[in-house]
Design a protein around this motif. Sequence first.
Motif, PDB file in Angstrom:
ATOM      1  N   ASN A 138       0.821  -1.212   0.000  1.00 57.71           N
ATOM      2  CA  ASN A 138       0.000   0.000   0.000  1.00 57.71           C
ATOM      3  C   ASN A 138       0.852   1.258   0.000  1.00 57.71           C
ATOM      4  OD1 ASN A 138      -2.964   0.783   0.274  1.00 57.71           O
ATOM      5  ND2 ASN A 138      -2.051   2.020   1.882  1.00 57.71           N
ATOM      6  N   ILE A 155      -1.521  -3.621  -6.893  1.00 58.50           N
ATOM      7  CA  ILE A 155      -2.188  -4.661  -6.105  1.00 58.50           C
ATOM      8  C   ILE A 155      -2.222  -5.977  -6.869  1.00 58.50           C
ATOM      9  CG2 ILE A 155      -4.265  -5.296  -4.834  1.00 58.50           C
ATOM     10  CD1 ILE A 155      -2.679  -2.709  -3.881  1.00 58.50           C
ATOM     11  N   TRP A 175      -7.969  -5.998  -1.930  1.00 58.94           N
ATOM     12  CA  TRP A 175      -7.433  -4.683  -1.510  1.00 58.94           C
ATOM     13  C   TRP A 175      -7.748  -3.635  -2.579  1.00 58.94           C
ATOM     14  CZ3 TRP A 175      -4.117  -4.627   3.020  1.00 58.94           C
ATOM     15  CH2 TRP A 175      -3.618  -3.374   3.351  1.00 58.94           C
ATOM     16  N   HIS A 176      -7.773  -4.061  -3.820  1.00 58.13           N
ATOM     17  CA  HIS A 176      -8.178  -3.178  -4.909  1.00 58.13           C
ATOM     18  C   HIS A 176      -9.681  -3.237  -5.155  1.00 58.13           C
ATOM     19  CE1 HIS A 176      -9.228  -2.418  -9.150  1.00 58.13           C
ATOM     20  NE2 HIS A 176      -8.365  -1.416  -9.059  1.00 58.13           N
ATOM     21  N   TRP A 236     -11.866  -1.911  -2.130  1.00 54.38           N
ATOM     22  CA  TRP A 236     -11.124  -0.943  -1.313  1.00 54.38           C
ATOM     23  C   TRP A 236     -12.033  -0.054  -0.472  1.00 54.38           C
ATOM     24  CZ3 TRP A 236     -10.907   4.349  -0.890  1.00 54.38           C
ATOM     25  CH2 TRP A 236      -9.844   4.841  -0.112  1.00 54.38           C
TER      26      TRP A 236
END
Length: 206
Positions: free
Chosen positions: A45, A58, A75-76, A79
Amino acid sequence: MMIEAVIFDVGNVLIEWQPERYYDPRIGVERRKAMFAEVDLHGMNDLVDRGHDFRDTIYGWAEKYPEWRDEIRLWHDDWLEIAKPAIPHSVRLLRALNARGVRTFALTNFGIGTWAIATPAYDFLNEFTHAYVSGHMGVAKPDPEIYAMVEADCGLPAKALLFTDDRAENIAAAQARGWQTHVFDGASGWADCLVSKGLLTASEAA
């Protein structure tokens, strides 16, 4: 010296940022602990926060760890569910300062892509006098350069700036430049600080 601008960090000051909490109900606490122990997701990150492409970073990281590929891609892909919720009292403090005519800045480690997602979702992120976003600046806290860039852009002396952040190393870097600071450990303490500095009344800071 009189404070001429108040500077907010965003993550864990205006919006909660606890990725571990996001993953726990989705993959289980033990599996989450194993993933974070094996994969430097916060380092990943940090690259985004320094201006690297959000999706490419990511997804590229996910390919390094095929056993965690689907989880890392979240995470992408999810998000906005990680970056939540807003911290209402902090938002009220920002708006109270704006209503008083105090200049307000954001100084935040945030990616170009993630800022583009966050600003439509959280309207208060568009209410700063100016937002200093690390991804756009190509440098992140606590690098001294980012604080120098803020000073050069806003044209205010260091001692006229009051900055709050939840991370001690970011506060220390600001103090080293002569900024006034407050370690954020909750909105009520930040409210008390703003009142003590004469920037808000107690009722405005409630």
